[in-house]
Design an enzyme around this catalytic site. Structure first.
Site, PDB file in Angstrom:
ATOM      1  N   CYS A  33      -7.711 -11.995   0.303  1.00 20.81           N
ATOM      2  CA  CYS A  33      -7.693 -10.537   0.349  1.00 20.81           C
ATOM      3  C   CYS A  33      -9.022 -10.013   0.885  1.00 20.81           C
ATOM      4  CB  CYS A  33      -7.459 -10.001  -1.061  1.00 20.81           C
ATOM      5  SG  CYS A  33      -7.666  -8.221  -1.198  1.00 20.81           S
ATOM      6  N   CYS A  78      -7.000  -6.118  -6.628  1.00 26.08           N
ATOM      7  CA  CYS A  78      -7.645  -4.873  -6.189  1.00 26.08           C
ATOM      8  C   CYS A  78      -6.645  -3.825  -5.700  1.00 26.08           C
ATOM      9  CB  CYS A  78      -8.669  -5.160  -5.091  1.00 26.08           C
ATOM     10  SG  CYS A  78      -7.925  -5.545  -3.494  1.00 26.08           S
ATOM     11  N   CYS A  92       5.560 -10.383   5.190  1.00 27.30           N
ATOM     12  CA  CYS A  92       5.103  -9.898   6.501  1.00 27.30           C
ATOM     13  C   CYS A  92       3.789  -9.147   6.263  1.00 27.30           C
ATOM     14  CB  CYS A  92       6.172  -8.988   7.095  1.00 27.30           C
ATOM     15  SG  CYS A  92       5.704  -8.296   8.687  1.00 27.30           S
TER      16      CYS A  92
HETATM   17 ZN    ZN Z   1      -7.617  -7.912  -3.430  1.00 26.51          ZN
END
Ligand code: ZN
Length: 178
Positions: free
Chosen positions: A89, A148, A165
């Site tokens: 991320c 987050c 996706c």
């Molecule tokens: Zn994150």
């Protein structure tokens, strides 16, 4: 909790004052389910201010991760990345996806069969014209980071099955050291 209760009290008050008894009864299960969803005290582990997110992510990734936009197809080089490695991320560095679950599709976003365990959550999103969901009524399943809340992409049916996706702008790729 307080907010949801306030809404339900207002509705009951409205129905009672108009004498719509049948509607009051019929609406009870709906109100109850709304309260169940709204009563959650769930908090994401990582929270930042708008300015902090903008500084960290830059404008493009901010628009995607914090405002839910979708990148143009093939705009991220990650769409055709095939090296071994892990995908994290961009908002909090949580390991969301791995190369051994990735599939390259000509659509030009970053596709995976599965996420890493306990790393990605789902929510209901509105119309996403980029994916062909043009109607205001069209809903897609949004995928976002468990830690987050950063918007990653959507769950879609493509090339014979369900895929994640994902926007390349939401991810950092860490190739396995050779
Ligand atoms: Zn994150």
């Amino acid at each position: 909790m307080t907010h949801a209760n306030g809404n339900s009290l207002t509705r009951r008050g409205f129905f009672a004052s108009t004498g719509a008894a049948a509607l009051t009864v019929a609406s009870t299960p709906v109100v109850a389910s709304v309260e169940a969803g709204s009563a959650s005290n769930f908090k994401f582990e990582i929270n930042r201010t708008v300015d902090e997110w903008l500084t960290q992510l830059g404008e493009q990734s901010y628009a995607i991760m914090r405002e839910g936009f979708t990148e143009a197809p093939k705009s991220s080089p990650l769409w055709e990345e095939t090296r071994a490695g892990t995908y994290h991320c961009k908002g909090c560095d949580l390991h969301n996806y791995s190369a051994n679950q990735k599939v390259v599709l000509e659509k030009g976003w970053v596709f995976f069969y599965h996420a890493e365990p306990d790393s990605v959550l789902m929510a209901i999103d509105g119309a996403v014209p980029e994916y062909g969901a043009m109607s205001e009524d069209a809903a897609l399943i949004e995928l976002h980071c468990r830690r987050c809340a950063g918007h990653l992409g959507h769950l879609v049916i493509i090339a014979g099955g369900m895929k994640h996706c994902i926007n390349g702008a939401s991810l950092d790729f860490k190739p396995t050291a050779a």
